[in-house]
Every structure is written in structure tokens, then in C-alpha cells.
Design a protein around this motif. Structure first.
Motif, mmCIF file in Angstrom:
data_model
loop_
_atom_site.group_PDB
_atom_site.id
_atom_site.type_symbol
_atom_site.label_atom_id
_atom_site.label_comp_id
_atom_site.label_asym_id
_atom_site.label_seq_id
_atom_site.Cartn_x
_atom_site.Cartn_y
_atom_site.Cartn_z
ATOM 1 N N GLY A 90 -37.924 48.052 -9.526
ATOM 2 C CA GLY A 90 -39.181 47.810 -10.226
ATOM 3 C C GLY A 90 -40.381 48.244 -9.419
ATOM 4 N N GLN A 91 -40.376 47.953 -8.123
ATOM 5 C CA GLN A 91 -41.507 48.370 -7.282
ATOM 6 C C GLN A 91 -41.502 49.877 -7.057
ATOM 7 O OE1 GLN A 91 -42.364 45.411 -3.912
ATOM 8 N NE2 GLN A 91 -40.300 44.831 -4.571
ATOM 9 N N ALA A 92 -40.341 50.445 -6.809
ATOM 10 C CA ALA A 92 -40.266 51.892 -6.586
ATOM 11 C C ALA A 92 -40.758 52.671 -7.796
ATOM 12 C CB ALA A 92 -38.832 52.289 -6.254
ATOM 13 N N CYS A 93 -40.445 52.191 -8.984
ATOM 14 C CA CYS A 93 -40.787 52.922 -10.204
ATOM 15 C C CYS A 93 -42.238 52.747 -10.629
ATOM 16 C CB CYS A 93 -39.840 52.526 -11.339
ATOM 17 S SG CYS A 93 -38.144 53.100 -11.084
ATOM 18 N N LEU A 94 -42.960 51.809 -10.008
ATOM 19 C CA LEU A 94 -44.398 51.725 -10.260
ATOM 20 C C LEU A 94 -45.092 53.031 -9.883
ATOM 21 C CD1 LEU A 94 -45.306 48.168 -8.894
ATOM 22 C CD2 LEU A 94 -45.452 48.917 -11.277
ATOM 23 N N LEU A 95 -44.522 53.748 -8.920
ATOM 24 C CA LEU A 95 -45.126 54.994 -8.449
ATOM 25 C C LEU A 95 -44.892 56.151 -9.413
ATOM 26 C CD1 LEU A 95 -44.143 54.887 -4.661
ATOM 27 C CD2 LEU A 95 -46.049 53.779 -5.821
ATOM 28 N N LEU A 96 -44.094 55.944 -10.457
ATOM 29 C CA LEU A 96 -43.693 57.040 -11.340
ATOM 30 C C LEU A 96 -44.262 56.938 -12.748
ATOM 31 C CD1 LEU A 96 -39.887 57.170 -10.379
ATOM 32 C CD2 LEU A 96 -41.802 58.379 -9.301
ATOM 33 N N LEU A 97 -45.103 55.967 -13.019
ATOM 34 C CA LEU A 97 -45.613 55.742 -14.367
ATOM 35 C C LEU A 97 -46.475 56.917 -14.841
ATOM 36 C CD1 LEU A 97 -46.625 51.993 -13.957
ATOM 37 C CD2 LEU A 97 -44.736 52.864 -15.360
ATOM 38 N N ASN A 98 -46.440 57.143 -16.136
ATOM 39 C CA ASN A 98 -47.302 58.131 -16.808
ATOM 40 C C ASN A 98 -47.078 59.573 -16.361
ATOM 41 O OD1 ASN A 98 -48.593 56.295 -18.479
ATOM 42 N ND2 ASN A 98 -50.275 55.937 -17.057
ATOM 43 N N ARG A 99 -45.876 59.871 -15.923
ATOM 44 C CA ARG A 99 -45.601 61.251 -15.526
ATOM 45 C C ARG A 99 -44.169 61.623 -15.918
ATOM 46 N NH1 ARG A 99 -45.909 61.751 -9.225
ATOM 47 N NH2 ARG A 99 -47.547 60.187 -9.379
ATOM 48 N N TYR A 100 -43.945 62.909 -16.080
ATOM 49 C CA TYR A 100 -42.581 63.386 -16.286
ATOM 50 C C TYR A 100 -41.892 63.374 -14.933
ATOM 51 C CZ TYR A 100 -38.604 66.431 -16.897
ATOM 52 O OH TYR A 100 -37.325 66.939 -16.899
ATOM 53 N N THR A 101 -40.764 62.730 -14.857
ATOM 54 C CA THR A 101 -40.094 62.608 -13.567
ATOM 55 C C THR A 101 -38.595 62.495 -13.739
ATOM 56 O OG1 THR A 101 -39.865 61.218 -11.587
ATOM 57 C CG2 THR A 101 -40.456 60.104 -13.632
ATOM 58 N N LYS A 102 -37.872 62.967 -12.751
ATOM 59 C CA LYS A 102 -36.418 62.811 -12.715
ATOM 60 C C LYS A 102 -36.018 61.574 -11.904
ATOM 61 C CE LYS A 102 -35.353 67.703 -13.370
ATOM 62 N NZ LYS A 102 -34.641 68.902 -12.835
ATOM 63 N N VAL A 103 -37.006 60.763 -11.536
ATOM 64 C CA VAL A 103 -36.787 59.489 -10.845
ATOM 65 C C VAL A 103 -36.131 59.713 -9.472
ATOM 66 C CG1 VAL A 103 -35.856 57.145 -11.009
ATOM 67 C CG2 VAL A 103 -36.617 58.319 -13.076
ATOM 68 N N TYR A 104 -36.940 60.175 -8.553
ATOM 69 C CA TYR A 104 -36.500 60.397 -7.165
ATOM 70 C C TYR A 104 -35.199 61.199 -7.124
ATOM 71 C CZ TYR A 104 -39.920 56.697 -6.328
ATOM 72 O OH TYR A 104 -41.075 55.946 -6.292
ATOM 73 N N PRO A 105 -35.255 62.455 -7.565
ATOM 74 C CA PRO A 105 -34.023 63.242 -7.675
ATOM 75 C C PRO A 105 -33.305 63.468 -6.347
ATOM 76 C CG PRO A 105 -35.956 64.643 -7.929
ATOM 77 C CD PRO A 105 -36.445 63.224 -7.975
ATOM 78 N N GLY A 106 -34.029 63.439 -5.238
ATOM 79 C CA GLY A 106 -33.387 63.659 -3.945
ATOM 80 C C GLY A 106 -32.784 62.413 -3.332
ATOM 81 N N LEU A 107 -32.974 61.280 -3.980
ATOM 82 C CA LEU A 107 -32.503 60.002 -3.442
ATOM 83 C C LEU A 107 -31.194 59.594 -4.107
ATOM 84 C CD1 LEU A 107 -33.115 57.326 -1.814
ATOM 85 C CD2 LEU A 107 -34.172 56.508 -3.931
ATOM 86 N N HIS A 108 -30.242 59.129 -3.304
ATOM 87 C CA HIS A 108 -28.980 58.690 -3.895
ATOM 88 C C HIS A 108 -28.558 57.293 -3.436
ATOM 89 C CE1 HIS A 108 -27.051 59.763 -0.067
ATOM 90 N NE2 HIS A 108 -27.612 60.951 -0.162
ATOM 91 N N THR A 109 -29.050 56.819 -2.276
ATOM 92 C CA THR A 109 -28.555 55.554 -1.745
ATOM 93 C C THR A 109 -29.694 54.728 -1.159
ATOM 94 O OG1 THR A 109 -26.452 56.604 -1.164
ATOM 95 C CG2 THR A 109 -26.923 54.465 -0.151
ATOM 96 N N ILE A 110 -29.659 53.422 -1.464
ATOM 97 C CA ILE A 110 -30.578 52.463 -0.856
ATOM 98 C C ILE A 110 -29.754 51.492 -0.031
ATOM 99 C CG2 ILE A 110 -32.311 50.667 -1.238
ATOM 100 C CD1 ILE A 110 -31.626 53.148 -3.985
ATOM 101 N N LEU A 111 -29.981 51.467 1.265
ATOM 102 C CA LEU A 111 -29.302 50.556 2.180
ATOM 103 C C LEU A 111 -30.194 49.336 2.371
ATOM 104 C CD1 LEU A 111 -28.297 53.246 4.824
ATOM 105 C CD2 LEU A 111 -26.834 52.297 3.055
ATOM 106 N N VAL A 112 -29.622 48.159 2.195
ATOM 107 C CA VAL A 112 -30.422 46.934 2.248
ATOM 108 C C VAL A 112 -29.869 45.997 3.322
ATOM 109 C CG1 VAL A 112 -31.418 45.041 0.926
ATOM 110 C CG2 VAL A 112 -30.804 47.177 -0.247
ATOM 111 N N TYR A 113 -30.726 45.661 4.279
ATOM 112 C CA TYR A 113 -30.397 44.687 5.313
ATOM 113 C C TYR A 113 -31.002 43.335 4.921
ATOM 114 C CZ TYR A 113 -28.809 48.266 8.618
ATOM 115 O OH TYR A 113 -28.115 49.276 9.243
ATOM 116 N N PRO A 114 -30.430 42.242 5.385
ATOM 117 C CA PRO A 114 -31.015 40.941 5.038
ATOM 118 C C PRO A 114 -32.375 40.715 5.687
ATOM 119 C CG PRO A 114 -29.165 40.680 6.554
ATOM 120 C CD PRO A 114 -29.158 42.113 6.109
#
Length: 289
Positions: A90-114
Motif C-alpha cells: 500500500g505504501q509503495a504503490c502510493l508513489l504510482l498513482l495517476n500514471r501508467y505503470t508496470k508496477v516496479y517492473p525491475g523488482l521481484h523480491t521484498i526481504l523483510v526483517y523483524p
């Protein structure tokens, strides 16, 4: 006729590997975002509820695509939950509003630490001596399709949507920056003529922030943005969404450039802050890269 059929079948076989992923994506996006995910957006990203209905719908669609396409990996024993996935998306996609986008096409993995995670660094000085050190980080954006985040700070960011600090916005701004081919503070603007004004305004405000950092002057923008142009863009992105009134008041031209780039005005979602003497916000060091 047999030859025509054979050609058609052959063409279909060749095209199928290309068409199948698109069909699956369209099928996935045709379904509404689950009610549980919408509830998480409302609970964990308070500004979602203040956005107009059309932007809320856009954000839900972007989140659905993000969740469908990106892989989440828990580190140090962390079990990935729906809350983590939706809060980050939800936070990442705030940066993509109102534009044509492939939604971070170069990104494939989110690593999350506690919590904050530690990484090793090796630095060579002018004499060729290599020094090894360890740094605690809240997040990191890599050029190989990975973003690393500390969940504790991911959750904390939207809880105080006024302090100018948000690790998800920061790291995903780096992802946007790198889409132009290099993480240098100049993301893909779409129009070559836009780069002149962008470079003029950002170079000037970057120089001002470096001055403020050197002489420990108060600033709306965190002094960490004075590290280099890429960090300046990421810090300014955090400030644009978190402290839009303060940024517009003290960095009007910079705010205008970011408003054109992000195609939204976060002031529409937030009430004006209480007036304070001097410049709102104090710089503080934080390890976000």
C-alpha cells in the motif's frame, strides 16, 4: 487448408508463452482486493481513508498487482503475514498513482526483517587500506530487483504521517530512481524537456541542504538527503508525502517538481499542521539507504 491450420496452431504455440502470463494477470486483477486487505489499508495507512474514491480504487488495483507479482521473504525467523504484505504494498504503490505503470517492473523480491538488520561494508581509503565495518539499517534498495525492509519501522512509518520519515517510501523512491538506468536522483520523467527544470531545482535545493547539514541548520528535509543526489530524491519523496505543507512552504519549486512527477498533491489528504516558529522539523541521522 491443412497448411493454414498448421500455421495457425504453430503461431498459437509460439504466442502462448507470451499471452499466458498476461491473461493470468488480467484474471487476477479482475477480482476485487479482499475485504481483509482493504481493512489493513484503512488501519495501517490512515491517509487511505482520506483519499478520494477514485484514488482509493487506483491504489487497490495497484496493490493487487503488486501482491500478485512480487515475492515476500521473511528473514531472521519472521513469518510473512497478510498485514505485512498489504502494508508494504500500500505504501509503495502510493508513489504510482495517476500514471501508467508496470508496477516496479525491475523488482521481484521484498526481504523483510523483524527489526533493524546489520550489513557489513568494506571501504578502501586513498592509501589502499580496506576497512571493514558493520551498519544497522532500516531498509535498503538493491539494483538487482530486491528491496530489504525492517518490519518494525515499516509499521511505524504510516503511524505518524507527519514526521517526514517513511522507510517504504524512501526505498521505493530508490526503485523509481533506478528505472532511468542509474540511481542518480533523476528518475524517468517521460519528457526530455522536463529534465532541465528538474536538474536546476533539485541541484539548487541539494546544495542548500548540504549547507544546512554542514552548519547544522534546521531543515524541513532530513540532512541524510545531503549524502548524494539519489538520497536527496528519496528523502524529498518522504517529505513530499509526509510533510507536504512544510515542503511547499519552504521549498516551493521543489514541491512543484515533485507534484508534477508524482501527479498527486498530498495536501488534499492531510489537514494543515499547527503553525510552529521557525522551520518545522529537525534533522536527525538515520541509517536508511
Amino acid at each position: 487448408m491443412d497448411a493454414v491450420i498448421w500455421i495457425a496452431v504453430t503461431a498459437l504455440i509460439i504466442a502462448l508463452p507470451l499471452l499466458w502470463p498476461r491473461w493470468r494477470l488480467r484474471r487476477a486483477l479482475a477480482l476485487p482486493l479482499p475485504a481483509s486487505a482493504v481493512a489493513i489499508l484503512n488501519e495501517n495507512i490512515p491517509i487511505y481513508g482520506r483519499m478520494p474514491a477514485d484514488l482509493q480504487a487506483q491504489l487497490r488495483g495497484l496493490v493487487a498487482q503488486f501482491l500478485y507479482q512480487k515475492k515476500f521473504v521473511g528473514c531472521d525467523g519472521l513469518q510473512i503475514s497478510e498485514e505485512m504484505r498489504v502494508t508494504i504494498a500500500g505504501q509503495a504503490c502510493l508513489l504510482l498513482l495517476n500514471r501508467y505503470t508496470k508496477v516496479y517492473p525491475g523488482l521481484h523480491t521484498i526481504l523483510v526483517y523483524p527489526h533493524e538488520f546489520v550489513v557489513g561494508r568494506a571501504e578502501m581509503d586513498a592509501g589502499g587500506v580496506v576497512t571493514h565495518s558493520e551498519h544497522g539499517l532500516l531498509g535498503e534498495s538493491w539494483g538487482d530487483g530486491r528491496v530489504i525492509l525492517a518490519w518494525e519501522h515499516v509499521r511505524r512509518g504510516p503511524a505518524d504521517w507527519s514526521d517526514g520519515h517513511n522507510v517504504v517510501l524512501h526505498e521505493f523512491a530508490h526503485q523509481l530512481d533506478s528505472e532511468s538506468g542509474a540511481a542518480n536522483g533523476a528518475p524517468f520523467l517521460g519528457d526530455a524537456s522536463s529534465y532541465h527544470n528538474w536538474a536546476t531545482v533539485l541541484s539548487r535545493d541539494f546544495a542548500h541542504l548540504r549547507h544546512d547539514a554542514i552548519y547544522r541548520q534546521r531543515s524541513v528535509l532530513d540532512h541524510y538527503g545531503a549524502s548524494n543526489p539519489a538520497e536527496f530524491f528519496a528523502v524529498a519523496t518522504e517529505t513530499f508525502f509526509d510533510k507536504p505543507y512544510q515542503m511547499a512552504g519552504h521549498h516551493g519549486a521543489l514541491y512543484e517538481q515533485f507534484q508534477k512527477y508524482y501527479r498527486v498533491d498530498p495536501r488534499d489528504w492531510l489537514a494543515p499542521p499547527e503553525p510552529e516558529p521557525g522551520i518545522d522539523g529537525y534533522p536527525h541521522e538515520h541509517a536508511v539507504h
